[in-house]
Design an enzyme around this catalytic site. Structure first.
Site, PDB file in Angstrom:
ATOM      1  N   ASP A   7      39.169  51.701  -5.400  1.00 43.92           N
ATOM      2  CA  ASP A   7      38.871  51.475  -6.821  1.00 43.92           C
ATOM      3  C   ASP A   7      38.636  49.983  -7.044  1.00 43.92           C
ATOM      4  OD1 ASP A   7      39.424  53.549  -9.406  1.00 43.92           O
ATOM      5  OD2 ASP A   7      39.252  51.422  -9.923  1.00 43.92           O
ATOM      6  N   ASN A  21      32.391  58.754  -6.092  1.00 41.34           N
ATOM      7  CA  ASN A  21      32.738  59.283  -7.413  1.00 41.34           C
ATOM      8  C   ASN A  21      32.824  58.220  -8.499  1.00 41.34           C
ATOM      9  OD1 ASN A  21      34.267  61.192  -9.329  1.00 41.34           O
ATOM     10  ND2 ASN A  21      35.750  59.539  -8.941  1.00 41.34           N
ATOM     11  N   TYR A  50      23.181  55.927 -18.621  1.00 37.78           N
ATOM     12  CA  TYR A  50      24.062  56.852 -17.885  1.00 37.78           C
ATOM     13  C   TYR A  50      23.268  58.056 -17.380  1.00 37.78           C
ATOM     14  CZ  TYR A  50      28.120  59.852 -16.946  1.00 37.78           C
ATOM     15  OH  TYR A  50      29.047  60.675 -16.350  1.00 37.78           O
ATOM     16  N   LYS A  81      22.531  59.157 -13.460  1.00 37.11           N
ATOM     17  CA  LYS A  81      23.003  60.412 -12.866  1.00 37.11           C
ATOM     18  C   LYS A  81      21.826  61.239 -12.331  1.00 37.11           C
ATOM     19  CE  LYS A  81      27.352  59.678 -13.419  1.00 37.11           C
ATOM     20  NZ  LYS A  81      28.214  59.456 -12.251  1.00 37.11           N
ATOM     21  N   THR A  88      38.588  63.072 -20.533  1.00 36.40           N
ATOM     22  CA  THR A  88      39.014  61.872 -19.804  1.00 36.40           C
ATOM     23  C   THR A  88      38.852  60.660 -20.706  1.00 36.40           C
ATOM     24  OG1 THR A  88      36.779  61.501 -19.004  1.00 36.40           O
ATOM     25  CG2 THR A  88      38.245  62.752 -17.566  1.00 36.40           C
TER      26      THR A  88
HETATM   27  P1  NAD Z   1      37.525  57.338 -15.031  1.00 37.73           P
HETATM   28  O1  NAD Z   1      37.096  56.191 -15.861  1.00 37.73           O
HETATM   29  O2  NAD Z   1      38.822  58.023 -15.322  1.00 37.73           O
HETATM   30  O3  NAD Z   1      37.527  56.900 -13.500  1.00 37.73           O
HETATM   31  C1  NAD Z   1      36.523  56.117 -12.939  1.00 37.73           C
HETATM   32  C2  NAD Z   1      37.158  55.158 -11.943  1.00 37.73           C
HETATM   33  O4  NAD Z   1      36.098  54.412 -11.339  1.00 37.73           O
HETATM   34  C3  NAD Z   1      38.098  54.144 -12.593  1.00 37.73           C
HETATM   35  O5  NAD Z   1      39.328  54.122 -11.887  1.00 37.73           O
HETATM   36  C4  NAD Z   1      37.367  52.821 -12.446  1.00 37.73           C
HETATM   37  O6  NAD Z   1      38.225  51.700 -12.266  1.00 37.73           O
HETATM   38  C5  NAD Z   1      36.522  53.066 -11.203  1.00 37.73           C
HETATM   39  N1  NAD Z   1      35.368  52.192 -11.143  1.00 37.73           N
HETATM   40  C6  NAD Z   1      34.546  51.808 -12.165  1.00 37.73           C
HETATM   41  N2  NAD Z   1      33.624  50.947 -11.714  1.00 37.73           N
HETATM   42  C7  NAD Z   1      33.843  50.804 -10.396  1.00 37.73           C
HETATM   43  C8  NAD Z   1      33.225  50.023  -9.375  1.00 37.73           C
HETATM   44  N3  NAD Z   1      32.180  49.239  -9.651  1.00 37.73           N
HETATM   45  N4  NAD Z   1      33.715  50.105  -8.117  1.00 37.73           N
HETATM   46  C9  NAD Z   1      34.783  50.886  -7.829  1.00 37.73           C
HETATM   47  N5  NAD Z   1      35.422  51.618  -8.757  1.00 37.73           N
HETATM   48  C10 NAD Z   1      34.955  51.575 -10.014  1.00 37.73           C
HETATM   49  O7  NAD Z   1      36.319  58.391 -15.092  1.00 37.73           O
HETATM   50  P2  NAD Z   1      36.127  59.919 -14.619  1.00 37.73           P
HETATM   51  O8  NAD Z   1      35.900  60.732 -15.808  1.00 37.73           O
HETATM   52  O9  NAD Z   1      37.170  60.326 -13.643  1.00 37.73           O
HETATM   53  O10 NAD Z   1      34.718  59.766 -13.905  1.00 37.73           O
HETATM   54  C11 NAD Z   1      34.528  59.874 -12.507  1.00 37.73           C
HETATM   55  C12 NAD Z   1      33.080  60.204 -12.264  1.00 37.73           C
HETATM   56  O11 NAD Z   1      32.767  61.440 -12.921  1.00 37.73           O
HETATM   57  C13 NAD Z   1      32.094  59.191 -12.809  1.00 37.73           C
HETATM   58  O12 NAD Z   1      31.032  59.027 -11.890  1.00 37.73           O
HETATM   59  C14 NAD Z   1      31.596  59.830 -14.100  1.00 37.73           C
HETATM   60  O13 NAD Z   1      30.332  59.385 -14.456  1.00 37.73           O
HETATM   61  C15 NAD Z   1      31.592  61.282 -13.695  1.00 37.73           C
HETATM   62  N6  NAD Z   1      31.599  62.251 -14.792  1.00 37.73           N
HETATM   63  C16 NAD Z   1      32.547  62.214 -15.755  1.00 37.73           C
HETATM   64  C17 NAD Z   1      32.515  63.147 -16.789  1.00 37.73           C
HETATM   65  C18 NAD Z   1      33.530  63.115 -17.888  1.00 37.73           C
HETATM   66  O14 NAD Z   1      33.377  63.882 -18.842  1.00 37.73           O
HETATM   67  N7  NAD Z   1      34.564  62.304 -17.790  1.00 37.73           N
HETATM   68  C19 NAD Z   1      31.520  64.124 -16.817  1.00 37.73           C
HETATM   69  C20 NAD Z   1      30.558  64.135 -15.804  1.00 37.73           C
HETATM   70  C21 NAD Z   1      30.613  63.196 -14.790  1.00 37.73           C
END
Ligand code: NAD
Length: 257
Positions: free
Chosen positions: A36, A89, A157, A161, A192
């Site tokens: 992370d 991720n 975004y 994606k 989230t």
């Molecule tokens: P989250 O914010 O809880 O977790 C994301 C993590 O990524 C965080 O710990 C953050 O510190 C880390 N991060 C951010 N930038 C970074 C970087 N440059 N290098 C390394 N780490 C980095 O979010 P989440 O909801 O668990 O999202 C995870 C993935 O799922 C993302 O790619 C997001 O786009 C995708 N996603 C989320 C949702 C949703 O509804 N939350 C829906 C579809 C897709």
């Protein structure tokens, strides 16, 4: 156990989907490299895994930086001898991401750097490690918005994606004969911090909820279960695919009252 003897690297492992997946992968027998940008939260996930008797290390890396990605893969091989599962991720959804008229170039670039370039760099440095291991599974987190447009605009975004999904398909074909499977996860809206920060008014929340047949946002644990299946040998005939977990959104023409 479903990931016995496997080594998995999870980016964004400090929070949300990444954290739940790292913990679940470890429960299923994998040694997990928790990556992370936020070193403290990565360490928190590492500690949680170790407290349950699992194997893990925490690495701080920015997935948008090539040297960091090379080093996270090297760290995985140094610590556990190989890499079998690469879960790209980490991602962001910027609060100022909007339509093309109001989204700044800075927000566009930042989002593309982390979400799209980050997956590219994870593959660039991670796939050679899977080749050295004789094969493996790559899971790239895309999103439902790679498949369907949303009027609640988040243009950078959505574009990022779409790039993840297209890149996943192509890389899957390129590496198909190497025993390397590459699939995209397409979660719908989840409860989230990332999404709740973006949907910061009740009107924005309701606008999304009305389109979800199941009638609620998903949970990160539900996505971790899908990632586990893609990581394991149970999904051995699946590559280049989009794994949609969206509470029925993409199946619906009209949602139930
Ligand atoms: P989250 O914010 O809880 O977790 C994301 C993590 O990524 C965080 O710990 C953050 O510190 C880390 N991060 C951010 N930038 C970074 C970087 N440059 N290098 C390394 N780490 C980095 O979010 P989440 O909801 O668990 O999202 C995870 C993935 O799922 C993302 O790619 C997001 O786009 C995708 N996603 C989320 C949702 C949703 O509804 N939350 C829906 C579809 C897709």
């Amino acid at each position: 156990m479903r990931l016995e003897d496997k080594v998995a690297l999870v980016t964004g492992a400090g929070s949300g989907i990444g954290r739940d997946s790292a913990i679940l992968f470890a429960k299923e027998g994998a040694a997990v490299v928790c990556v992370d940008l936020n070193e403290n939260t990565a360490r928190g996930t590492e500690a949680e895994i170790k407290s349950s008797g699992g194997r893990a290390i925490a690495i701080r890396a920015d997935v948008a930086i090539g040297d960091d990605c090379r080093e996270m893969v090297e760290a995985a091989e140094r610590a556990f001898g190989k890499l079998n599962v690469l879960f790209n991720n980490a991602g962001i959804m910027h609060a100022d991401d909007d339509d093309a008229l109001s989204t700044t170039e800075h927000v566009w670039e930042l989002t593309m750097d982390i979400n799209a370039r980050g997956v590219f760099l994870g593959c660039k440095y991670g796939i050679p490690a899977l080749q050295r291991a004789g094969g493996g599974s790559v899971i790239n987190t895309a999103s439902l918005v790679a498949l369907m447009g949303s009027a609640a605009a988040q243009v950078a975004y959505t574009a990022s994606k779409g790039a993840v999904l297209a890149m996943t398909r192509e890389l899957a074909i390129v590496h198909a004969k190497e025993n390397i499977r590459i699939n995209a996860l397409c979660p719908g809206p989840l409860k989230t911090e990332l999404l709740m920060k973006f949907l910061d008014t009740d009107a924005k929340l309701q606008r999304r909820l009305v389109h979800i047949p199941i009638g609620r946002f998903g949970e990160t644990k539900e996505i971790a279960q899908a990632a586990l299946w893609l990581a394991s040998d149970e999904s051995s005939f699946m590559t280049g695919a989009q794994f949609v977990i969206d509470g029925g959104i993409s199946a619906a023409y009209v949602t139930p009252e």
